[in-house]
Design an enzyme around this catalytic site. Structure first.
Site, PDB file in Angstrom:
ATOM      1  N   ARG A  65      88.232 -36.978  15.453  1.00  0.00           N
ATOM      2  CA  ARG A  65      87.940 -38.301  14.925  1.00  0.00           C
ATOM      3  C   ARG A  65      89.017 -39.331  15.241  1.00  0.00           C
ATOM      4  NH1 ARG A  65      85.460 -34.750  12.427  1.00  0.00           N
ATOM      5  NH2 ARG A  65      87.428 -33.666  12.380  1.00  0.00           N
ATOM      6  N   THR A  66      90.256 -39.005  14.940  1.00  0.00           N
ATOM      7  CA  THR A  66      91.303 -40.026  15.027  1.00  0.00           C
ATOM      8  C   THR A  66      91.462 -40.508  16.468  1.00  0.00           C
ATOM      9  OG1 THR A  66      92.383 -38.914  13.192  1.00  0.00           O
ATOM     10  CG2 THR A  66      93.686 -40.541  14.392  1.00  0.00           C
ATOM     11  N   ARG A 117     100.116 -38.778  17.357  1.00  0.00           N
ATOM     12  CA  ARG A 117      99.978 -37.649  16.428  1.00  0.00           C
ATOM     13  C   ARG A 117     101.039 -36.627  16.810  1.00  0.00           C
ATOM     14  NH1 ARG A 117      94.603 -34.826  14.298  1.00  0.00           N
ATOM     15  NH2 ARG A 117      94.731 -36.744  13.070  1.00  0.00           N
ATOM     16  N   HIS A 145      99.203 -39.565   7.038  1.00  0.00           N
ATOM     17  CA  HIS A 145      98.134 -39.964   7.958  1.00  0.00           C
ATOM     18  C   HIS A 145      97.595 -41.295   7.417  1.00  0.00           C
ATOM     19  CE1 HIS A 145      94.938 -39.836  10.728  1.00  0.00           C
ATOM     20  NE2 HIS A 145      94.420 -38.653  10.492  1.00  0.00           N
TER      21      HIS A 145
HETATM   22  C1  NCD Z   1      92.922 -34.542   9.174  1.00  0.00           C
HETATM   23  C2  NCD Z   1      94.313 -34.414   9.776  1.00  0.00           C
HETATM   24  O1  NCD Z   1      94.459 -34.319  10.990  1.00  0.00           O
HETATM   25  O2  NCD Z   1      95.235 -34.462   8.981  1.00  0.00           O
HETATM   26  N1  NCD Z   1      91.956 -34.782  10.143  1.00  0.00           N
HETATM   27  C3  NCD Z   1      91.595 -36.086  10.384  1.00  0.00           C
HETATM   28  O3  NCD Z   1      92.314 -36.820  11.020  1.00  0.00           O
HETATM   29  N2  NCD Z   1      90.467 -36.525   9.843  1.00  0.00           N
HETATM   30  C4  NCD Z   1      92.544 -33.475   8.254  1.00  0.00           C
HETATM   31  C5  NCD Z   1      92.730 -32.051   8.643  1.00  0.00           C
HETATM   32  O4  NCD Z   1      93.117 -31.716   9.757  1.00  0.00           O
HETATM   33  O5  NCD Z   1      92.487 -31.222   7.766  1.00  0.00           O
END
Ligand code: NCD
Length: 318
Positions: A65-66, A117, A145
């Site tokens: 998603r991100t 990230r 996040h």
């Molecule tokens: C989350 C993350 O990467 O922290 N994912 C996201 O970006 N929606 C949640 C996860 O990995 O559990």
């Protein structure tokens, strides 16, 4: 510098590192209205306001998603995107290059914004220290996040028309789950909140978050199961066990408890409550509840696109 409706002036955001950077005014008077405009713009196919601007997605950990929503957000605003999905394997990181040097290089290659990230806490802060162009924290290990929390709060605000006074339970792995850290900081900016942290003993919410909430007089309680409070909740925020970051004991402790949203538990939740999850989901949000209309996880994820369009516009057109 943008002037807000209240006439109050704030420094525009440059880097986005932690949720605490977002004031209530910024969220409610600038970012959320802009996000609503972005949702309409996305439906129309976007525009060219970020033409000739370049985004680099620098990812040291997996993401769906991100990464993809930042990519589409930039494209819908006319900008250009490049990046690496797995910087540990596909870049000079393999040859021992530091994060700082990688950021310096990207600064020299005409990029306008870096979405990072990183796999350990503090990565985004380290990057921001050496970066002239904005760094957006897209998750730093077990740290934060922030853009996820902003889209989460936007989703809650979109449903209830307010945040003040809501009862929110964050459920699961609250030690390693970075989304709940950012969400707790952000919800702590609002009035009369009731925050329930539901987790096993070994996976309690971090001390730093509690200190912040104490300092800001935010009401919260740490409990062991959702059943204890189900009837009084407005929002249930489920999270997955971050097994990639946990030790054996914590994994075992998590398995012992009831951190799965069963159909039985959903029956106890108020009709106007909502069930959220940052995704990816595992057994904590099982298929058997996914048809419940209160589960709004896909709307939540879609809001991520609009929030990220708004954030990019804010950072790159201050
Ligand atoms: C989350 C993350 O990467 O922290 N994912 C996201 O970006 N929606 C949640 C996860 O990995 O559990």
């Amino acid at each position: 510098m943008r002037e807000r409706k209240s006439g109050e002036r704030e420094e525009p955001l440059h880097h986005i590192i932690e949720a605490q950077q977002f004031s209530r005014t910024l969220l409610e008077q600038e970012l959320f209205p802009l996000t609503q405009q972005m949702a309409e713009l996305a439906v129309k196919g976007g525009d060219e306001r970020l033409a000739d601007r370049h985004l680099f997605n620098l990812f040291y950990e997996p993401s769906t998603r991100t990464r993809i929503s930042f990519e589409m957000a930039m494209k819908l605003l006319g900008g250009d995107v490049s990046g690496t999905e797995n910087a540990r394997a596909f870049s000079s990181v393999v040859k021992g290059e530091t994060l700082e040097d990688t950021i310096r290089i990207l600064n020299g290659y005409n990029f306008d914004v870096i979405v990072l990230r990183y796999d350990t806490e503090g990565g985004a802060t380290r990057a921001s220290v050496v970066s002239g162009i904005p760094v957006i924290n897209a998750g730093d290990g077990e740290g934060q996040h922030p853009t996820q929390a902003v889209l989460d709060v936007y989703t809650i605000w979109g449903h209830f028309g307010k945040i003040d006074g809501l009862s929110v339970a964050m459920v699961g792995d609250l030690t390693y789950g970075r989304t709940v850290h950012s969400l707790a900081y952000l919800l702590g900016k609002f009035e009369n909140m009731r925050l329930f942290f539901v987790s096993p003993q070994l996976l309690r919410i971090k001390e730093g978050v509690k200190e912040y909430l104490n300092r800001h007089n935010v009401w919260y309680q740490e409990i062991n199961s959702i059943e204890e409070v189900a009837q009084e909740l407005d929002v249930v925020y489920m999270t997955r066990a971050q097994t990639e970051r946990m030790d054996q004991a914590a994994r075992f402790d998590h398995k012992q408890g009831a951190y799965t949203l069963t159909r039985e538990i959903t029956r106890a939740l108020p009709e106007d409550s909502i069930i959220m999850h940052p995704l990816p989901r595992n057994e904590e949000l099982p298929d058997e509840v996914m048809n419940d209309p209160r589960v709004i996880v896909f709307r939540q994820a879609q809001n991520g696109l609009y929030i990220r369009m708004a954030l990019l516009d804010m950072l790159l057109n201050p």
